[in-house]
Write an enzyme that holds these catalytic residues in place. Structure first.
Site, mmCIF file in Angstrom:
data_model
loop_
_atom_site.group_PDB
_atom_site.id
_atom_site.type_symbol
_atom_site.label_atom_id
_atom_site.label_comp_id
_atom_site.label_asym_id
_atom_site.label_seq_id
_atom_site.Cartn_x
_atom_site.Cartn_y
_atom_site.Cartn_z
ATOM 1 N N HIS A 261 24.614 62.063 32.630
ATOM 2 C CA HIS A 261 25.870 61.320 32.585
ATOM 3 C C HIS A 261 25.955 60.206 33.623
ATOM 4 O O HIS A 261 26.708 59.245 33.449
ATOM 5 C CB HIS A 261 27.045 62.279 32.774
ATOM 6 N N SER B 218 32.036 56.204 31.078
ATOM 7 C CA SER B 218 32.746 57.483 30.978
ATOM 8 C C SER B 218 34.208 57.245 30.608
ATOM 9 O O SER B 218 34.493 56.673 29.553
ATOM 10 C CB SER B 218 32.578 58.247 32.284
ATOM 11 N N ASP C 299 23.006 64.283 28.542
ATOM 12 C CA ASP C 299 24.354 64.203 29.095
ATOM 13 C C ASP C 299 25.132 65.461 28.712
ATOM 14 O O ASP C 299 25.341 65.737 27.520
ATOM 15 C CB ASP C 299 25.058 62.948 28.554
#
Length: 430
Positions: free
Chosen positions: A260, A183, A229
């Site tokens: 995610h 991320s 995601d």
């Protein structure tokens, strides 16, 4: 070494036995013994010499298989040590192979995503990767709200600490380093690759990179995203990956059904792709190209874009065993093409794989057809839906892999009875 028995001594008081100075017996026996001892030492050295010593000095472990790269543990025992705060990052943990007989190891630094802790989300990767022959430093960030540039700076600081100050610095090859991040930490990976081009490998997991794109990334980089995601969406990731220079060795993977946080718990699909990437570019180990070029196992993968062949710096790829492949004429705009290969075969059956590629425009749905040979029957299909009519097998897309951007690819696999052949295979799209 076995305990040696001392030579027998003459009884006390017995006269010493005299050997004539001209007798060759004792020198000959000593020479024979010395030659035998030398031969034994050479044999022992050869027996314990790593198989790669004559070739790649960084090649570690037995020849890999699909089962071995998907295993949750490699062949090396591991240990770990805590890292205190300071040195440019907020501490963390080092994981390393305990074997010190094979020289130094390649290493990676791992950073978590926005507001996350490595200890909570990526710590599972540490012993997993170390058991495959890497030193791993997982770090906590100075602030849980650090952005991508700060996380990238801390990744590089962690590598500097690992190679210069850490208690395992003598186990690390400072010329074979990589970075991994999730991320916002994946955005940190982008920053790190563009600010230290000497890195050998990078893996960006659902990277969010608000401060830079990938246009100056020249480090071999694998980008991995999730089909479902909603944070780092597939469309965002497609746009980010599109900025990667064509000359950079890179690889794009989309995990079927993944959200995610799919990377924050043990994930075999992720690791069976990530480990070969690190092996190829940190260890120059071309035994692992077979898993990525082409993708050997597409289970759990909804999209895959590679730039094969993958060549480590200064190396050359090993040539995989050819398998039956059919390459059709390039399709017209908006259509698709399909290529087939035999993945494996055995008495009475085989496993096949088909790669579907969009043409020069995006498609929404695809259908692949081929004629089965005598005695061939398809018994199982994954990443697609099978129907048969007479000798014609038809596979349509699954719900998650029908939409492909221009030139994007996906794969489906199947098991069949019979003997493998090289079918004429077609692809159409609505």
């Amino acid at each position: 070494m076995a305990e040696q028995t001392p030579p027998p001594q003459a009884p006390e008081g017995a006269p010493a036995r005299r050997i004539r100075s001209g007798s060759p017996a004792r020198p000959l026996r000593l020479a024979v013994a010395a030659i035998a001892a030398l031969a034994a030492m050479i044999a022992l050295t050869v027996a314990t010499w790593p198989a790669s010593a004559a070739g790649n000095p960084y090649q570690r472990g037995p020849d890999p298989t699909l089962a071995s790269v998907a295993a949750s543990r490699g062949t090396f025992a591991t240990a770990q040590v805590s890292v205190p705060a300071g040195n440019g990052f907020n501490g963390g943990t080092i994981y390393y192979p305990t074997d010190s007989s094979q020289g130094t190891w390649g290493a990676v630094a791992i950073v978590p995503g926005y507001t996350a802790l490595f200890a909570n989300e990526e710590a599972w990767m540490g012993p997993w990767l170390a058991s495959f022959g890497f030193v791993v430093i997982g770090i906590e960030t100075n602030s849980r709200t650090d952005f991508d540039t700060a996380r990238g700076t801390q990744l590089l600081a962690a590598l500097d600490y690992l190679t210069q100050k850490s208690p395992v610095r003598d186990r690390v090859d400072s010329a074979r380093l990589g970075v991994i991040g999730h991320s916002m930490g994946g955005g940190g990976v982008v920053y790190a690759t563009e600010h230290r081009p000497s890195l050998k490998a990078a893996v960006a997991l659902a990277p969010f990179s608000p401060s830079q794109d990938m246009s100056t990334d020249h480090v071999p980089t694998m980008v991995m995203g999730g089909q479902n995601d909603t944070v780092v969406t597939p469309s965002y990731l497609d746009g980010l990956y599109a900025t990667m220079p064509a000359s950079t060795q890179s690889d794009f993977v989309q995990l079927a059904g993944a959200d995610h946080v799919a990377y924050t718990h043990p994930n075999t699909t992720e690791m069976r792709l990530l480990i070969p990437w690190l092996k190829i570019f940190l260890d120059d180990d071309t035994r692992y190209t077979q898993f990525l070029c082409p993708l050997m196992d597409s289970t759990g993968v909804s999209a895959y874009h590679s730039k094969c062949p993958y060549v480590p710096p200064g190396g050359s790829t090993s040539t995989p065993t050819p398998t039956p492949t059919i390459t059709p004429t390039p399709p017209p705009s908006g259509a698709c093409s399909a290529t087939y290969r035999t993945v494996n075969s055995w008495s009475g059956g085989y496993q096949g794989e088909v790669t579907v590629t969009a043409g020069d425009a995006a498609i929404n749905g695809w259908t692949v057809r081929w004629n089965l040979g005598g005695g061939q029957t398809v018994t199982q299909v994954w990443n697609g839906t099978l129907s048969t009519s007479g000798s014609t097998a038809t596979v349509t897309n699954a719900s998650y892999n029908g939409s492909l951007q221009a030139s994007a690819s996906t794969t489906f696999g199947f098991l069949a009875n019979g003997t493998p052949s090289t079918p004429a295979i077609t692809c159409t799209s609505p």
